[in-house]
Design a protein around this motif. Sequence first.
Motif, PDB file in Angstrom:
ATOM      1  N   SER A 224      10.952   3.517   4.179  1.00  0.00           N
ATOM      2  CA  SER A 224      11.479   4.014   5.449  1.00  0.00           C
ATOM      3  C   SER A 224      10.436   4.601   6.382  1.00  0.00           C
ATOM      4  CB  SER A 224      12.560   5.078   5.172  1.00  0.00           C
ATOM      5  OG  SER A 224      13.629   4.533   4.423  1.00  0.00           O
ATOM      6  N   SER A 225       9.146   4.503   6.075  1.00  0.00           N
ATOM      7  CA  SER A 225       8.144   5.036   7.000  1.00  0.00           C
ATOM      8  C   SER A 225       8.156   4.236   8.290  1.00  0.00           C
ATOM      9  CB  SER A 225       6.747   4.980   6.370  1.00  0.00           C
ATOM     10  OG  SER A 225       6.631   5.911   5.322  1.00  0.00           O
ATOM     11  N   PRO A 226       8.043   4.914   9.466  1.00  0.00           N
ATOM     12  CA  PRO A 226       8.069   4.207  10.746  1.00  0.00           C
ATOM     13  C   PRO A 226       6.991   3.129  10.822  1.00  0.00           C
ATOM     14  CG  PRO A 226       8.247   6.575  11.076  1.00  0.00           C
ATOM     15  CD  PRO A 226       7.940   6.376   9.631  1.00  0.00           C
ATOM     16  N   GLY A 227       7.361   1.979  11.382  1.00  0.00           N
ATOM     17  CA  GLY A 227       6.402   0.893  11.547  1.00  0.00           C
ATOM     18  C   GLY A 227       6.339  -0.054  10.376  1.00  0.00           C
ATOM     19  N   GLY A 228       7.055   0.257   9.288  1.00  0.00           N
ATOM     20  CA  GLY A 228       7.097  -0.648   8.150  1.00  0.00           C
ATOM     21  C   GLY A 228       5.850  -0.593   7.288  1.00  0.00           C
ATOM     22  N   MET A 229       5.821  -1.460   6.301  1.00  0.00           N
ATOM     23  CA  MET A 229       4.755  -1.487   5.295  1.00  0.00           C
ATOM     24  C   MET A 229       3.735  -2.573   5.624  1.00  0.00           C
ATOM     25  SD  MET A 229       5.215  -2.005   1.165  1.00  0.00           S
ATOM     26  CE  MET A 229       5.971  -0.391   0.910  1.00  0.00           C
ATOM     27  N   GLY A 232      -1.552  -5.143   1.820  1.00  0.00           N
ATOM     28  CA  GLY A 232      -2.930  -5.412   1.441  1.00  0.00           C
ATOM     29  C   GLY A 232      -4.002  -4.826   2.339  1.00  0.00           C
ATOM     30  N   ARG A 233      -3.627  -4.021   3.330  1.00  0.00           N
ATOM     31  CA  ARG A 233      -4.611  -3.419   4.245  1.00  0.00           C
ATOM     32  C   ARG A 233      -4.321  -1.942   4.398  1.00  0.00           C
ATOM     33  NH1 ARG A 233      -4.673  -7.230   9.488  1.00  0.00           N
ATOM     34  NH2 ARG A 233      -4.588  -5.114  10.324  1.00  0.00           N
ATOM     35  N   SER A 234      -5.385  -1.170   4.607  1.00  0.00           N
ATOM     36  CA  SER A 234      -5.220   0.269   4.765  1.00  0.00           C
ATOM     37  C   SER A 234      -4.486   0.582   6.062  1.00  0.00           C
ATOM     38  CB  SER A 234      -6.583   0.960   4.763  1.00  0.00           C
ATOM     39  OG  SER A 234      -6.437   2.371   4.809  1.00  0.00           O
ATOM     40  N   LYS A 235      -3.575   1.543   5.968  1.00  0.00           N
ATOM     41  CA  LYS A 235      -2.800   1.962   7.129  1.00  0.00           C
ATOM     42  C   LYS A 235      -2.519   3.453   7.022  1.00  0.00           C
ATOM     43  CE  LYS A 235       1.676   1.329   9.442  1.00  0.00           C
ATOM     44  NZ  LYS A 235       2.941   0.537   9.518  1.00  0.00           N
ATOM     45  N   THR A 236      -2.480   4.124   8.163  1.00  0.00           N
ATOM     46  CA  THR A 236      -2.074   5.526   8.214  1.00  0.00           C
ATOM     47  C   THR A 236      -0.569   5.580   8.462  1.00  0.00           C
ATOM     48  OG1 THR A 236      -4.225   6.206   9.083  1.00  0.00           O
ATOM     49  CG2 THR A 236      -2.390   7.761   9.321  1.00  0.00           C
ATOM     50  N   TYR A 237       0.173   6.104   7.477  1.00  0.00           N
ATOM     51  CA  TYR A 237       1.631   6.147   7.553  1.00  0.00           C
ATOM     52  C   TYR A 237       2.108   7.509   8.031  1.00  0.00           C
ATOM     53  CZ  TYR A 237       1.640   1.753   4.959  1.00  0.00           C
ATOM     54  OH  TYR A 237       1.444   0.444   4.571  1.00  0.00           O
ATOM     55  N   VAL A 238       3.248   7.498   8.700  1.00  0.00           N
ATOM     56  CA  VAL A 238       3.852   8.707   9.241  1.00  0.00           C
ATOM     57  C   VAL A 238       5.096   9.047   8.431  1.00  0.00           C
ATOM     58  CG1 VAL A 238       4.919   9.756  11.280  1.00  0.00           C
ATOM     59  CG2 VAL A 238       2.981   8.187  11.539  1.00  0.00           C
ATOM     60  N   GLY A 252       0.147   9.500   5.351  1.00  0.00           N
ATOM     61  CA  GLY A 252      -1.294   9.468   5.226  1.00  0.00           C
ATOM     62  C   GLY A 252      -1.828   8.057   5.031  1.00  0.00           C
ATOM     63  N   ASP A 253      -3.042   7.950   4.504  1.00  0.00           N
ATOM     64  CA  ASP A 253      -3.737   6.663   4.415  1.00  0.00           C
ATOM     65  C   ASP A 253      -3.523   6.002   3.045  1.00  0.00           C
ATOM     66  OD1 ASP A 253      -4.745   7.976   6.705  1.00  0.00           O
ATOM     67  OD2 ASP A 253      -6.567   6.777   6.609  1.00  0.00           O
ATOM     68  N   TRP A 254      -2.925   4.804   3.095  1.00  0.00           N
ATOM     69  CA  TRP A 254      -2.608   4.063   1.883  1.00  0.00           C
ATOM     70  C   TRP A 254      -2.910   2.588   2.083  1.00  0.00           C
ATOM     71  CZ3 TRP A 254      -0.460   6.209  -2.594  1.00  0.00           C
ATOM     72  CH2 TRP A 254       0.032   7.522  -2.485  1.00  0.00           C
ATOM     73  N   THR A 255      -3.257   1.919   0.965  1.00  0.00           N
ATOM     74  CA  THR A 255      -3.307   0.457   0.916  1.00  0.00           C
ATOM     75  C   THR A 255      -2.251   0.004  -0.073  1.00  0.00           C
ATOM     76  OG1 THR A 255      -5.679   0.358   1.428  1.00  0.00           O
ATOM     77  CG2 THR A 255      -4.690  -1.575   0.373  1.00  0.00           C
ATOM     78  N   SER A 263      -3.903   5.416  -2.658  1.00  0.00           N
ATOM     79  CA  SER A 263      -4.231   6.389  -1.612  1.00  0.00           C
ATOM     80  C   SER A 263      -5.707   6.255  -1.248  1.00  0.00           C
ATOM     81  CB  SER A 263      -3.917   7.809  -2.074  1.00  0.00           C
ATOM     82  OG  SER A 263      -4.732   8.173  -3.180  1.00  0.00           O
ATOM     83  N   ASP A 264      -5.988   6.188   0.069  1.00  0.00           N
ATOM     84  CA  ASP A 264      -7.363   5.953   0.521  1.00  0.00           C
ATOM     85  C   ASP A 264      -8.096   7.220   0.921  1.00  0.00           C
ATOM     86  OD1 ASP A 264      -7.017   3.204   0.175  1.00  0.00           O
ATOM     87  OD2 ASP A 264      -6.135   2.985   2.168  1.00  0.00           O
TER      88      ASP A 264
END
Length: 356
Positions: A224-229, A232-238, A252-255, A263-264
């Motif tokens: 349910s994090s905004p913007g979806g999953m 295979g690439r690092s992303k900053t999640y809200v 935070g930052d996850w791949t 966790s990155d």
Amino acid sequence: MKPRIFLTISLAFAAAFPYTAVCRDDATPAAAAIDLPVEGRMPSLSGATTWLGSPALSSRALRGKVVLVDFWTYSCINSLRQIPYLRAWAARYGNHGLVVVGVHSPEFGFEKDLDNVRTAVKDIAPGYPVAVDSDHAVWRAFDNEYWPALYIVDSQGRIRHHVFGEGEYDRTEAIIRQLLAEAGHTDLPSGAKVVSKGVEAQADWAQLRTEETYVGYGRTDGFSSPGGMEQGRSKTYVRPDGLSPGNWGLVGDWTVKEESARSDKAGARIVFRFHARDVHLVMGPSSNGASVRFRVLIDGKPPGAGHGVDVAADGGGTVTTPKMYQLIRQAGEITDRDVEIEFIDPGIQVYSFTFG
């Protein structure tokens, strides 16, 4: 290979028909005969890559014994909750013609590592031989699809009964006793007394309303994090707002990979809204020999007396090896709650949530 499935009973069924209590007395199971069809011959165990706690066993060498074959994997809560019964039966009936064989068939990649399996078996101390089936050769020989799965084999090498998933413990013990009696063992002791504690304690089925949830993109649900999953690439999640029961999110930052999420950076978090007594998380450090500190909050506060066996009352814990960690075991009223896990160090690898 057929799809591999973690078998848990449906939550609706569990609420209607709760499983056996944590402890039961020494009463001998009812002696009424159970009709047991022949389901086939016991397949070969030769596909095991190694054996722990015993020299290699073969189907031929086990002829004349009643054999209980258990397919399990060490990070599976359903398997772990079943082990006290297998341990008790092995101890109770081992001198009366029963052989229990655990077949460790891994689900996650880290469960294929022999050192990890050796450590897990040593910690769990099942008390019976374990065939390491890292290539799933024994799994395929049995045409198995489930964790956990029990196959009961009579003294003539014929499969006479199976159980997929947890439960049916009294019936299973009655079948074991019946097959031992058929094999000529008339001096059987009374039924085994089973005491389950720690992570092996039976679930609170009446309150268990949240399903197992995978974190990797291959099988995840409820994200349910905004913007979806991002795959295979690092992303900053809200952080998601207003989670519904059974939904979760990353912060935070996850791949996110197919099987897990890494966790990155330090401070990465996971949040999950659940309804259950227990919360477990399968996780491990992304580098061998590393450790990752974490902190658990439930509804924004340290868990206190509701902490799991791998967490202190203040919510603190450390991940040192890949396995299932028990984060929460509530002692009071069970309602919808938010659990949040903050990883103080980077480099955690998170696989799945399970509940009890």
